[in-house]
Design a protein around this motif. Structure first.
Motif, PDB file in Angstrom:
ATOM      1  N   LEU A   1       0.821  -1.214   0.000  1.00 19.53           N
ATOM      2  CA  LEU A   1       0.000   0.000   0.000  1.00 19.53           C
ATOM      3  C   LEU A   1       0.856   1.264   0.000  1.00 19.53           C
ATOM      4  CD1 LEU A   1      -2.780  -1.043   2.523  1.00 19.53           C
ATOM      5  CD2 LEU A   1      -3.043  -0.702   0.064  1.00 19.53           C
ATOM      6  N   ARG A   2       1.923   1.249   0.751  1.00 17.12           N
ATOM      7  CA  ARG A   2       2.785   2.422   0.852  1.00 17.12           C
ATOM      8  C   ARG A   2       3.539   2.685  -0.459  1.00 17.12           C
ATOM      9  NH1 ARG A   2       5.216   0.956   5.107  1.00 17.12           N
ATOM     10  NH2 ARG A   2       7.110   0.166   4.173  1.00 17.12           N
ATOM     11  N   LEU A   3       4.031   1.632  -1.091  1.00 18.40           N
ATOM     12  CA  LEU A   3       4.848   1.813  -2.286  1.00 18.40           C
ATOM     13  C   LEU A   3       4.020   1.980  -3.560  1.00 18.40           C
ATOM     14  CD1 LEU A   3       7.679  -0.803  -1.640  1.00 18.40           C
ATOM     15  CD2 LEU A   3       7.796   1.683  -1.381  1.00 18.40           C
ATOM     16  N   LYS A   4       3.004   1.182  -3.737  1.00 14.46           N
ATOM     17  CA  LYS A   4       2.254   1.169  -4.997  1.00 14.46           C
ATOM     18  C   LYS A   4       1.028   2.067  -4.985  1.00 14.46           C
ATOM     19  CE  LYS A   4       4.922  -1.885  -6.895  1.00 14.46           C
ATOM     20  NZ  LYS A   4       5.719  -1.603  -8.063  1.00 14.46           N
ATOM     21  N   ARG A   5       0.495   2.357  -3.812  1.00 14.57           N
ATOM     22  CA  ARG A   5      -0.708   3.174  -3.654  1.00 14.57           C
ATOM     23  C   ARG A   5      -1.802   2.772  -4.651  1.00 14.57           C
ATOM     24  NH1 ARG A   5       0.398   7.161  -0.119  1.00 14.57           N
ATOM     25  NH2 ARG A   5       2.538   7.823   0.072  1.00 14.57           N
ATOM     26  N   PRO A   6      -2.248   1.511  -4.585  1.00 18.34           N
ATOM     27  CA  PRO A   6      -3.265   1.055  -5.535  1.00 18.34           C
ATOM     28  C   PRO A   6      -4.612   1.727  -5.276  1.00 18.34           C
ATOM     29  CG  PRO A   6      -2.957  -0.590  -3.855  1.00 18.34           C
ATOM     30  CD  PRO A   6      -1.919   0.475  -3.608  1.00 18.34           C
ATOM     31  N   GLU A   7      -5.375   1.862  -6.337  1.00 16.00           N
ATOM     32  CA  GLU A   7      -6.709   2.435  -6.206  1.00 16.00           C
ATOM     33  C   GLU A   7      -7.628   1.459  -5.470  1.00 16.00           C
ATOM     34  OE1 GLU A   7      -9.617   3.760  -9.495  1.00 16.00           O
ATOM     35  OE2 GLU A   7      -7.704   4.798  -9.822  1.00 16.00           O
ATOM     36  N   THR A   8      -7.469   0.192  -5.791  1.00 15.28           N
ATOM     37  CA  THR A   8      -8.276  -0.854  -5.184  1.00 15.28           C
ATOM     38  C   THR A   8      -7.361  -2.002  -4.776  1.00 15.28           C
ATOM     39  OG1 THR A   8     -10.036  -0.301  -6.729  1.00 15.28           O
ATOM     40  CG2 THR A   8     -10.280  -2.342  -5.516  1.00 15.28           C
ATOM     41  N   LEU A   9      -7.626  -2.567  -3.623  1.00 19.79           N
ATOM     42  CA  LEU A   9      -6.874  -3.731  -3.162  1.00 19.79           C
ATOM     43  C   LEU A   9      -7.878  -4.779  -2.724  1.00 19.79           C
ATOM     44  CD1 LEU A   9      -4.113  -5.000  -2.454  1.00 19.79           C
ATOM     45  CD2 LEU A   9      -4.434  -4.092  -0.161  1.00 19.79           C
TER      46      LEU A   9
END
Length: 89
Positions: free
Chosen positions: A47-55
């Protein structure tokens, strides 16, 4: 030297068996905690590195009684044509 109680049972042997069982349970619990911690750590890093819109996180329940204890015999193939997950609102 074996210590026997009034019924003639091996008390020290019984205590040694109980100690081994407790030790095994403690190791399993420690491993479960380690796995949970590592999963959380990896997800937070993702979450910190990729900052996805949806997980989407899927929890696999491999404790069903129909599953064999032998690995790979009746367990479904992970990731094989799974249906599209529903979006999280």
């Amino acid at each position: 030297m074996k210590t026997r109680n009034r019924k003639g049972n091996d008390v020290l042997g019984h205590l040694a068996r109980l100690d081994r069982q407790i030790d095994h349970i403690a190791r399993v619990r420690q491993l479960q905690g380690y796995v949970a911690t590592e999963i959380s750590r990896v997800l937070e890093q993702l979450l910190r590195l990729k900052r996805p819109e949806t997980l989407i996180v899927k929890r696999l329940d491999l404790t069903h009684s129909d599953l064999s204890r032998r690995p790979g015999s009746r367990q479904p193939v992970v990731g094989a044509r799974s249906p599209e997950p529903e979006p999280v609102a």
